[in-house]
Design an enzyme around this catalytic site. Structure first.
Site, PDB file in Angstrom:
ATOM      1  N   SER A  40       4.468   6.825   2.585  1.00  0.00           N
ATOM      2  CA  SER A  40       5.127   5.565   2.937  1.00  0.00           C
ATOM      3  C   SER A  40       4.546   4.438   2.096  1.00  0.00           C
ATOM      4  CB  SER A  40       4.875   5.219   4.412  1.00  0.00           C
ATOM      5  OG  SER A  40       5.250   6.268   5.267  1.00  0.00           O
ATOM      6  N   ASN A  80       0.857  -1.188   0.000  1.00  0.00           N
ATOM      7  CA  ASN A  80       0.000   0.000   0.000  1.00  0.00           C
ATOM      8  C   ASN A  80       0.889   1.232   0.000  1.00  0.00           C
ATOM      9  OD1 ASN A  80      -2.391   1.631   0.355  1.00  0.00           O
ATOM     10  ND2 ASN A  80      -1.823   1.878   2.517  1.00  0.00           N
ATOM     11  N   HIS A 106       0.665   4.934   1.583  1.00  0.00           N
ATOM     12  CA  HIS A 106      -0.115   5.717   2.544  1.00  0.00           C
ATOM     13  C   HIS A 106       0.433   7.146   2.571  1.00  0.00           C
ATOM     14  CE1 HIS A 106      -2.566   6.612   6.043  1.00  0.00           C
ATOM     15  NE2 HIS A 106      -1.511   7.189   6.564  1.00  0.00           N
ATOM     16  N   ASP A 152      -2.444   0.460   8.410  1.00  0.00           N
ATOM     17  CA  ASP A 152      -1.324   1.381   8.190  1.00  0.00           C
ATOM     18  C   ASP A 152      -0.145   1.122   9.141  1.00  0.00           C
ATOM     19  OD1 ASP A 152      -2.808   2.637   6.180  1.00  0.00           O
ATOM     20  OD2 ASP A 152      -3.742   4.005   7.591  1.00  0.00           O
TER      21      ASP A 152
HETATM   22  N1  NHR Z   1      -6.578  -2.926   5.437  1.00  0.00           N
HETATM   23  C1  NHR Z   1      -5.793  -3.452   6.383  1.00  0.00           C
HETATM   24  N2  NHR Z   1      -6.263  -4.510   7.044  1.00  0.00           N
HETATM   25  N3  NHR Z   1      -4.577  -2.960   6.693  1.00  0.00           N
HETATM   26  C2  NHR Z   1      -4.119  -1.868   6.040  1.00  0.00           C
HETATM   27  O1  NHR Z   1      -2.927  -1.392   6.356  1.00  0.00           O
HETATM   28  C3  NHR Z   1      -4.914  -1.260   5.039  1.00  0.00           C
HETATM   29  C4  NHR Z   1      -6.167  -1.829   4.761  1.00  0.00           C
HETATM   30  C5  NHR Z   1      -7.007  -1.270   3.811  1.00  0.00           C
HETATM   31  C6  NHR Z   1      -6.637  -0.117   3.155  1.00  0.00           C
HETATM   32  C7  NHR Z   1      -5.112   1.810   2.850  1.00  0.00           C
HETATM   33  C8  NHR Z   1      -5.282   2.888   3.948  1.00  0.00           C
HETATM   34  C9  NHR Z   1      -4.488   4.141   3.654  1.00  0.00           C
HETATM   35  O2  NHR Z   1      -3.471   4.110   2.956  1.00  0.00           O
HETATM   36  C10 NHR Z   1      -5.408   0.491   3.455  1.00  0.00           C
HETATM   37  C11 NHR Z   1      -4.529  -0.098   4.372  1.00  0.00           C
HETATM   38  C12 NHR Z   1      -9.046   3.252   3.979  1.00  0.00           C
HETATM   39  C13 NHR Z   1      -9.300   3.594   5.291  1.00  0.00           C
HETATM   40  C14 NHR Z   1     -10.715   3.806   5.789  1.00  0.00           C
HETATM   41  O3  NHR Z   1     -10.934   4.130   6.947  1.00  0.00           O
HETATM   42  C15 NHR Z   1      -8.225   3.727   6.157  1.00  0.00           C
HETATM   43  C16 NHR Z   1      -6.938   3.492   5.693  1.00  0.00           C
HETATM   44  C17 NHR Z   1      -6.689   3.129   4.365  1.00  0.00           C
HETATM   45  C18 NHR Z   1      -7.758   3.012   3.508  1.00  0.00           C
HETATM   46  N4  NHR Z   1     -11.751   3.592   4.932  1.00  0.00           N
HETATM   47  C19 NHR Z   1     -13.176   3.719   5.252  1.00  0.00           C
HETATM   48  C20 NHR Z   1     -13.803   2.352   5.583  1.00  0.00           C
HETATM   49  O4  NHR Z   1     -14.831   2.383   6.276  1.00  0.00           O
HETATM   50  C21 NHR Z   1     -13.958   4.257   4.085  1.00  0.00           C
HETATM   51  C22 NHR Z   1     -13.501   5.613   3.670  1.00  0.00           C
HETATM   52  C23 NHR Z   1     -14.048   6.034   2.298  1.00  0.00           C
HETATM   53  O5  NHR Z   1     -14.688   5.234   1.593  1.00  0.00           O
HETATM   54  O6  NHR Z   1     -13.770   7.189   1.911  1.00  0.00           O
HETATM   55  O7  NHR Z   1     -13.327   1.312   5.111  1.00  0.00           O
HETATM   56  O8  NHR Z   1      -4.834   5.225   4.198  1.00  0.00           O
HETATM   57  C1  GAR Z   2      -3.006   8.989  -2.742  1.00  0.00           C
HETATM   58  O1  GAR Z   2      -2.501  10.170  -2.168  1.00  0.00           O
HETATM   59  C2  GAR Z   2      -2.892   7.831  -1.773  1.00  0.00           C
HETATM   60  O2  GAR Z   2      -1.719   7.863  -1.001  1.00  0.00           O
HETATM   61  C3  GAR Z   2      -4.072   8.065  -0.899  1.00  0.00           C
HETATM   62  O3  GAR Z   2      -5.091   8.555  -1.736  1.00  0.00           O
HETATM   63  C4  GAR Z   2      -4.525   9.100  -2.919  1.00  0.00           C
HETATM   64  C5  GAR Z   2      -5.002   8.290  -4.077  1.00  0.00           C
HETATM   65  O4  GAR Z   2      -4.650   8.898  -5.286  1.00  0.00           O
HETATM   66  N1  GAR Z   2      -4.494   6.869  -0.278  1.00  0.00           N
HETATM   67  C6  GAR Z   2      -5.258   6.860   0.773  1.00  0.00           C
HETATM   68  O5  GAR Z   2      -5.607   7.879   1.340  1.00  0.00           O
HETATM   69  C7  GAR Z   2      -5.682   5.500   1.224  1.00  0.00           C
HETATM   70  N2  GAR Z   2      -6.557   5.649   2.315  1.00  0.00           N
HETATM   71  P1  GAR Z   2      -4.710   8.070  -6.642  1.00  0.00           P
HETATM   72  O6  GAR Z   2      -6.075   7.395  -6.718  1.00  0.00           O
HETATM   73  O7  GAR Z   2      -4.588   9.131  -7.692  1.00  0.00           O
HETATM   74  O8  GAR Z   2      -3.582   7.101  -6.641  1.00  0.00           O
END
Ligand code: NHR
Ligand code: GAR
Length: 216
Positions: free
Chosen positions: A136, A107, A109, A145
């Site tokens: 990262s 991923n 982040h 994360d």
């Molecule tokens: N899943 C796990 N188990 N572990 C990780 O490290 C993950 C993951 C799923 C996604 C990406 C992450 C980021 O880079 C990622 C890492 C979504 C949310 C979130 O809260 C948080 C972190 C990340 C991605 N999503 C909401 C939910 O209810 C929905 C938010 C929306 O739809 O806008 O799933 O930041």
């Molecule tokens: C990127 O900045 C990525 O790091 C972030 O969203 C953007 C996606 O852009 N990811 C998250 O926030 C995951 N929760 P992209 O769709 O153009 O790659």
């Protein structure tokens, strides 16, 4: 040829950076499919235009996270990928899903982990008053994360920044470090040693944004 599946939710600019680097640098890899959890994800257009199979698994059609993840895994496994790449994928994944792809799911982040896990990371950084921010690339583990870090890129926080300005500066380093980290995986150069990731042979796993004319 190693097989890659990329998961997106929206714009897909990181997906695009990986696809372009794979083609430009001639990696021994192929992006087999791009899967979105939203039918309107803009990145699907780029994938289609580049002859990549696109699949939508709409999370709103499922009544639980587990049932969504099961359907998602079924679509991913049709490609039998060596690597799953989360690129702006916005759904938290269940432990069972993460375990299935343990050691082969990355991923990007938008923060310098372990600072600012979760969402709205650029606003979190502004609110905290940090002067250095970034992105990262990490292996995905069940704890959100918190997986082993493969690469990080740092950018300055500048006077007058709002979340959008900061996000744009961070995104530019994501587009450099993410393709680089994916290539290292494809080359079989990454090994997870506890919390740490070793790169063999070693090269810098960090990047400092080059912002000509700005900063000190
Ligand atoms: N899943 C796990 N188990 N572990 C990780 O490290 C993950 C993951 C799923 C996604 C990406 C992450 C980021 O880079 C990622 C890492 C979504 C949310 C979130 O809260 C948080 C972190 C990340 C991605 N999503 C909401 C939910 O209810 C929905 C938010 C929306 O739809 O806008 O799933 O930041
Ligand atoms: C990127 O900045 C990525 O790091 C972030 O969203 C953007 C996606 O852009 N990811 C998250 O926030 C995951 N929760 P992209 O769709 O153009 O790659």
């Amino acid at each position: 040829m190693k097989k890659i599946v990329i998961l997106i939710s929206g714009r897909g600019s990181n997906m695009e950076a990986v696809v372009r680097a794979c083609a430009r640098e001639g990696w021994p890899a192929r992006v087999q499919a791009v899967i979105a959890n939203r039918p309107d994800a803009a990145g699907l257009g780029f994938a289609q235009a580049n002859g990549i199979e696109t699949i939508v698994v709409d999370h709103r059609q499922f009544e639980s996270r587990a049932s969504f993840d099961t359907a998602l895994a079924r679509e991913i496994d049709r490609s039998a990928p060596d690597l799953v790449v989360l690129a702006g994928f916005m759904r938290v994944l269940t432990d069972a899903f993460v375990e299935r792809y343990a050691g082969r799911m990355l991923n990007v982040h938008p923060s310098l982990l372990p600072c600012f896990a979760g969402l709205r990371t650029h606003q979190q950084a502004l609110d905290a008053g940090v002067r250095v921010h970034g992105a990262s690339v990490h292996f995905v583990t069940p704890t959100l994360d918190h997986g082993p870090i493969v690469a990080q890129g740092a950018v300055p926080v500048l006077a007058g920044d709002d979340a959008a300005a900061l996000a744009a500066r961070v995104l530019a380093v994501e587009h450099v470090i993410y393709p680089r980290a994916v290539r290292w995986f494809i080359e079989g150069r990454l090994s997870i040693e506890g919390e740490r990731v070793a790169l063999t042979p070693s090269e810098p796993q960090w990047l400092f944004a080059d912002i000509a004319g700005e900063g000190v």
